[in-house]
Design a protein around this motif. Structure first.
Motif, PDB file in Angstrom:
ATOM      1  N   MET A  75      40.636  33.267  22.568  1.00 14.11           N
ATOM      2  CA  MET A  75      40.743  32.117  23.466  1.00 14.11           C
ATOM      3  C   MET A  75      42.151  31.987  24.028  1.00 14.11           C
ATOM      4  SD  MET A  75      38.490  29.245  21.445  1.00 14.11           S
ATOM      5  CE  MET A  75      39.049  27.950  22.538  1.00 14.11           C
ATOM      6  N   ARG A  76      43.143  32.269  23.194  1.00 14.32           N
ATOM      7  CA  ARG A  76      44.526  32.157  23.658  1.00 14.32           C
ATOM      8  C   ARG A  76      44.817  33.221  24.721  1.00 14.32           C
ATOM      9  NH1 ARG A  76      50.051  31.929  19.950  1.00 14.32           N
ATOM     10  NH2 ARG A  76      51.502  31.652  21.700  1.00 14.32           N
ATOM     11  N   ARG A  77      44.343  34.451  24.496  1.00 14.36           N
ATOM     12  CA  ARG A  77      44.544  35.499  25.503  1.00 14.36           C
ATOM     13  C   ARG A  77      43.817  35.141  26.800  1.00 14.36           C
ATOM     14  NH1 ARG A  77      44.092  39.178  20.963  1.00 14.36           N
ATOM     15  NH2 ARG A  77      41.837  39.358  21.370  1.00 14.36           N
ATOM     16  N   THR A  78      42.635  34.538  26.665  1.00 19.53           N
ATOM     17  CA  THR A  78      41.890  34.123  27.855  1.00 19.53           C
ATOM     18  C   THR A  78      42.658  33.059  28.629  1.00 19.53           C
ATOM     19  OG1 THR A  78      39.791  34.590  26.729  1.00 19.53           O
ATOM     20  CG2 THR A  78      39.689  33.203  28.684  1.00 19.53           C
ATOM     21  N   GLN A  79      43.259  32.111  27.912  1.00 22.47           N
ATOM     22  CA  GLN A  79      44.031  31.065  28.564  1.00 22.47           C
ATOM     23  C   GLN A  79      45.238  31.636  29.303  1.00 22.47           C
ATOM     24  OE1 GLN A  79      44.964  28.489  25.289  1.00 22.47           O
ATOM     25  NE2 GLN A  79      42.808  27.974  24.921  1.00 22.47           N
ATOM     26  N   GLU A  80      45.860  32.664  28.719  1.00 25.30           N
ATOM     27  CA  GLU A  80      47.065  33.225  29.318  1.00 25.30           C
ATOM     28  C   GLU A  80      46.785  33.948  30.629  1.00 25.30           C
ATOM     29  OE1 GLU A  80      49.980  32.531  28.292  1.00 25.30           O
ATOM     30  OE2 GLU A  80      49.384  31.545  26.434  1.00 25.30           O
ATOM     31  N   ILE A  81      45.554  34.431  30.811  1.00 22.00           N
ATOM     32  CA  ILE A  81      45.250  35.165  32.045  1.00 22.00           C
ATOM     33  C   ILE A  81      44.556  34.288  33.087  1.00 22.00           C
ATOM     34  CG2 ILE A  81      45.091  37.373  30.827  1.00 22.00           C
ATOM     35  CD1 ILE A  81      42.039  37.180  31.091  1.00 22.00           C
ATOM     36  N   GLN A  82      44.503  32.983  32.835  1.00 23.84           N
ATOM     37  CA  GLN A  82      43.871  32.084  33.800  1.00 23.84           C
ATOM     38  C   GLN A  82      44.507  32.148  35.187  1.00 23.84           C
ATOM     39  OE1 GLN A  82      40.995  30.212  33.611  1.00 23.84           O
ATOM     40  NE2 GLN A  82      40.782  31.451  31.780  1.00 23.84           N
ATOM     41  N   PRO A  83      45.854  32.217  35.306  1.00 23.40           N
ATOM     42  CA  PRO A  83      46.432  32.333  36.653  1.00 23.40           C
ATOM     43  C   PRO A  83      45.950  33.573  37.396  1.00 23.40           C
ATOM     44  CG  PRO A  83      48.113  31.700  35.061  1.00 23.40           C
ATOM     45  CD  PRO A  83      46.898  32.061  34.275  1.00 23.40           C
ATOM     46  N   GLN A  84      45.842  34.719  36.700  1.00 27.74           N
ATOM     47  CA  GLN A  84      45.347  35.939  37.342  1.00 27.74           C
ATOM     48  C   GLN A  84      43.884  35.800  37.744  1.00 27.74           C
ATOM     49  OE1 GLN A  84      47.347  35.728  34.583  1.00 27.74           O
ATOM     50  NE2 GLN A  84      47.983  37.785  33.959  1.00 27.74           N
ATOM     51  N   LEU A  85      43.089  35.141  36.888  1.00 24.71           N
ATOM     52  CA  LEU A  85      41.679  34.931  37.214  1.00 24.71           C
ATOM     53  C   LEU A  85      41.530  34.048  38.456  1.00 24.71           C
ATOM     54  CD1 LEU A  85      40.122  34.379  33.665  1.00 24.71           C
ATOM     55  CD2 LEU A  85      39.675  36.288  35.206  1.00 24.71           C
ATOM     56  N   LYS A  86      42.336  32.999  38.541  1.00 26.32           N
ATOM     57  CA  LYS A  86      42.270  32.121  39.706  1.00 26.32           C
ATOM     58  C   LYS A  86      42.710  32.852  40.967  1.00 26.32           C
ATOM     59  CE  LYS A  86      42.681  27.626  37.447  1.00 26.32           C
ATOM     60  NZ  LYS A  86      43.426  26.344  37.364  1.00 26.32           N
ATOM     61  N   ALA A  87      43.707  33.733  40.817  1.00 21.84           N
ATOM     62  CA  ALA A  87      44.162  34.511  41.967  1.00 21.84           C
ATOM     63  C   ALA A  87      43.055  35.437  42.464  1.00 21.84           C
ATOM     64  CB  ALA A  87      45.404  35.318  41.589  1.00 21.84           C
ATOM     65  N   LEU A  88      42.305  36.040  41.529  1.00 20.68           N
ATOM     66  CA  LEU A  88      41.185  36.894  41.913  1.00 20.68           C
ATOM     67  C   LEU A  88      40.088  36.090  42.602  1.00 20.68           C
ATOM     68  CD1 LEU A  88      40.820  39.263  38.798  1.00 20.68           C
ATOM     69  CD2 LEU A  88      41.615  39.879  41.085  1.00 20.68           C
ATOM     70  N   GLN A  89      39.800  34.907  42.061  1.00 16.22           N
ATOM     71  CA  GLN A  89      38.766  34.065  42.659  1.00 16.22           C
ATOM     72  C   GLN A  89      39.157  33.627  44.066  1.00 16.22           C
ATOM     73  OE1 GLN A  89      38.456  30.986  39.736  1.00 16.22           O
ATOM     74  NE2 GLN A  89      37.297  32.237  38.291  1.00 16.22           N
ATOM     75  N   LYS A  90      40.447  33.400  44.278  1.00 12.56           N
ATOM     76  CA  LYS A  90      40.918  33.033  45.612  1.00 12.56           C
ATOM     77  C   LYS A  90      40.856  34.230  46.557  1.00 12.56           C
ATOM     78  CE  LYS A  90      44.850  30.862  47.964  1.00 12.56           C
ATOM     79  NZ  LYS A  90      46.209  30.279  47.794  1.00 12.56           N
ATOM     80  N   LYS A  91      41.189  35.407  46.032  1.00 20.71           N
ATOM     81  CA  LYS A  91      41.192  36.625  46.846  1.00 20.71           C
ATOM     82  C   LYS A  91      39.779  37.007  47.267  1.00 20.71           C
ATOM     83  CE  LYS A  91      42.657  41.478  46.747  1.00 20.71           C
ATOM     84  NZ  LYS A  91      43.308  42.541  45.918  1.00 20.71           N
ATOM     85  N   TYR A  92      38.842  36.876  46.318  1.00 20.74           N
ATOM     86  CA  TYR A  92      37.446  37.233  46.608  1.00 20.74           C
ATOM     87  C   TYR A  92      36.609  35.956  46.651  1.00 20.74           C
ATOM     88  CZ  TYR A  92      39.144  41.854  45.218  1.00 20.74           C
ATOM     89  OH  TYR A  92      39.850  43.028  45.123  1.00 20.74           O
ATOM     90  N   SER A  93      36.939  35.080  47.576  1.00 21.04           N
ATOM     91  CA  SER A  93      36.283  33.770  47.642  1.00 21.04           C
ATOM     92  C   SER A  93      34.965  33.798  48.405  1.00 21.04           C
ATOM     93  CB  SER A  93      37.224  32.747  48.294  1.00 21.04           C
ATOM     94  OG  SER A  93      37.606  33.193  49.593  1.00 21.04           O
ATOM     95  N   SER A  94      34.707  34.869  49.135  1.00 24.44           N
ATOM     96  CA  SER A  94      33.468  34.965  49.901  1.00 24.44           C
ATOM     97  C   SER A  94      32.272  35.059  48.956  1.00 24.44           C
ATOM     98  CB  SER A  94      33.506  36.177  50.826  1.00 24.44           C
ATOM     99  OG  SER A  94      32.292  36.296  51.539  1.00 24.44           O
ATOM    100  N   LYS A  95      31.131  34.528  49.392  1.00 26.74           N
ATOM    101  CA  LYS A  95      29.949  34.467  48.541  1.00 26.74           C
ATOM    102  C   LYS A  95      28.952  35.596  48.807  1.00 26.74           C
ATOM    103  CE  LYS A  95      31.339  30.743  46.525  1.00 26.74           C
ATOM    104  NZ  LYS A  95      31.791  30.798  45.112  1.00 26.74           N
ATOM    105  N   ASP A  96      29.312  36.557  49.644  1.00 27.26           N
ATOM    106  CA  ASP A  96      28.384  37.662  49.867  1.00 27.26           C
ATOM    107  C   ASP A  96      28.340  38.555  48.638  1.00 27.26           C
ATOM    108  OD1 ASP A  96      30.273  40.232  50.494  1.00 27.26           O
ATOM    109  OD2 ASP A  96      31.193  38.379  51.208  1.00 27.26           O
ATOM    110  N   GLN A  97      27.259  39.297  48.480  1.00 32.38           N
ATOM    111  CA  GLN A  97      27.011  40.078  47.264  1.00 32.38           C
ATOM    112  C   GLN A  97      28.096  41.118  47.018  1.00 32.38           C
ATOM    113  OE1 GLN A  97      23.075  41.703  47.312  1.00 32.38           O
ATOM    114  NE2 GLN A  97      22.068  39.708  47.129  1.00 32.38           N
TER     115      GLN A  97
END
Length: 267
Positions: A75-97
């Motif tokens: 859980m701690r490692r998951t919390q530490e990579i949250q900024p990178q995960l959010k950056a990926l979600q912003k980068k690939y924000s389109s909903k196409d498959q």
């Protein structure tokens, strides 16, 4: 989630006959019978059925402690990579498959590099569910345990003064709050769970036998102590701040070195 639902269905189908030395089958004759025997033995050793349940709970928590430590670190490692995960979600924000498939691929790659298993947090829950249900049935289906007493409690009946449900809610809240304090950042879902879960536990405990509420109080009190020792939120926040400060200092030195290099070239 499918495993949890399947487990609930299987255990719900179990019988309700009293547990005795003549009980048969894996669930009744092995699991419940040995749970019942262990609690009774501990009750005789520590002076009462309530103490037997508390000691039994502590033993169970110690046995699954390595699993909980694994969950905590994951859980701690998951919390530490949250900024990178959010950056990926912003980068690939389109909903196409195609974009969503690329997002899943990049997320999986990030999880792999960070050594994170997204479903690791569910494992302790899957382990504890059969233990909780086995304890419930072992007490409810063992006459001597169901009719036993501890302090003001009859273990097979509800707490008449609602003290255990209140304690169960308090320790559940403390456990969740301490874990939330150690997170790099909180979100609405986490905050809602921290607030609503103790309420659900309180309402549920109102109708449960005191023995099960006693188990829940003991296991969450142990969880609070475990969190303070293994995942102390103030220590984690201090380490995170020191790491951030060190990173800022490193960037400052790099920028200073770059400026000096540019000044040397001008000369």
């Amino acid at each position: 989630m499918l495993s949890i639902v399947a487990l609930a269905v299987i255990l719900t189908a179990c019988g309700n006959q009293p547990i005795t030395e003549h009980s048969t089958g894996f669930w009744d004759g092995v699991i419940l019978l040995n749970f019942s025997r262990a609690i009774i033995w501990l009750a005789h050793a520590f002076g009462g059925y309530g103490m037997g349940i508390i000691v039994f709970t502590i033993i169970v928590r110690i046995i699954i402690l390595p699993l909980m430590i694994f969950q905590t670190r994951s859980m701690r490692r998951t919390q530490e990579i949250q900024p990178q995960l959010k950056a990926l979600q912003k980068k690939y924000s389109s909903k196409d498959q195609e974009t969503m498939a690329k997002l899943r691929e990049e997320q999986q790659k990030l999880y792999s590099e960070a050594g994170v298993n997204p479903v690791a947090g569910c494992l302790p829950l899957v382990v504890q569910l059969p233990i909780l249900w086995a304890l419930y049935q072992a007490i409810w289906r063992t006459d001597v345990l169901r009719s036993g007493h501890f302090l003001w409690l009859q273990l097979g009946a509800r707490d008449p003064y609602i003290i255990l449900p209140i304690l169960a809610a308090i320790f559940t809240f403390l456990s969740s709050w301490l874990m939330m304090r150690g997170q790099a950042e909180s979100n609405t879902m986490t905050t809602m769970m921290t607030v609503t879960t103790p309420i659900i536990i309180f309402v549920t405990a109102l109708s449960l036998p005191s023995a099960l509420s006693l188990y829940w109080v003991a296991t969450n009190a142990f969880q609070v102590g475990q969190t303070l020792v293994i995942q102390n939120p103030w220590k984690i926040r201090r380490e995170r701040e020191e790491k951030a400060q060190a990173e800022r200092e490193r960037k400052r030195k790099v920028q200073k070195a770059v400026r000096r290099a540019k000044q040397s070239k001008r000369k």
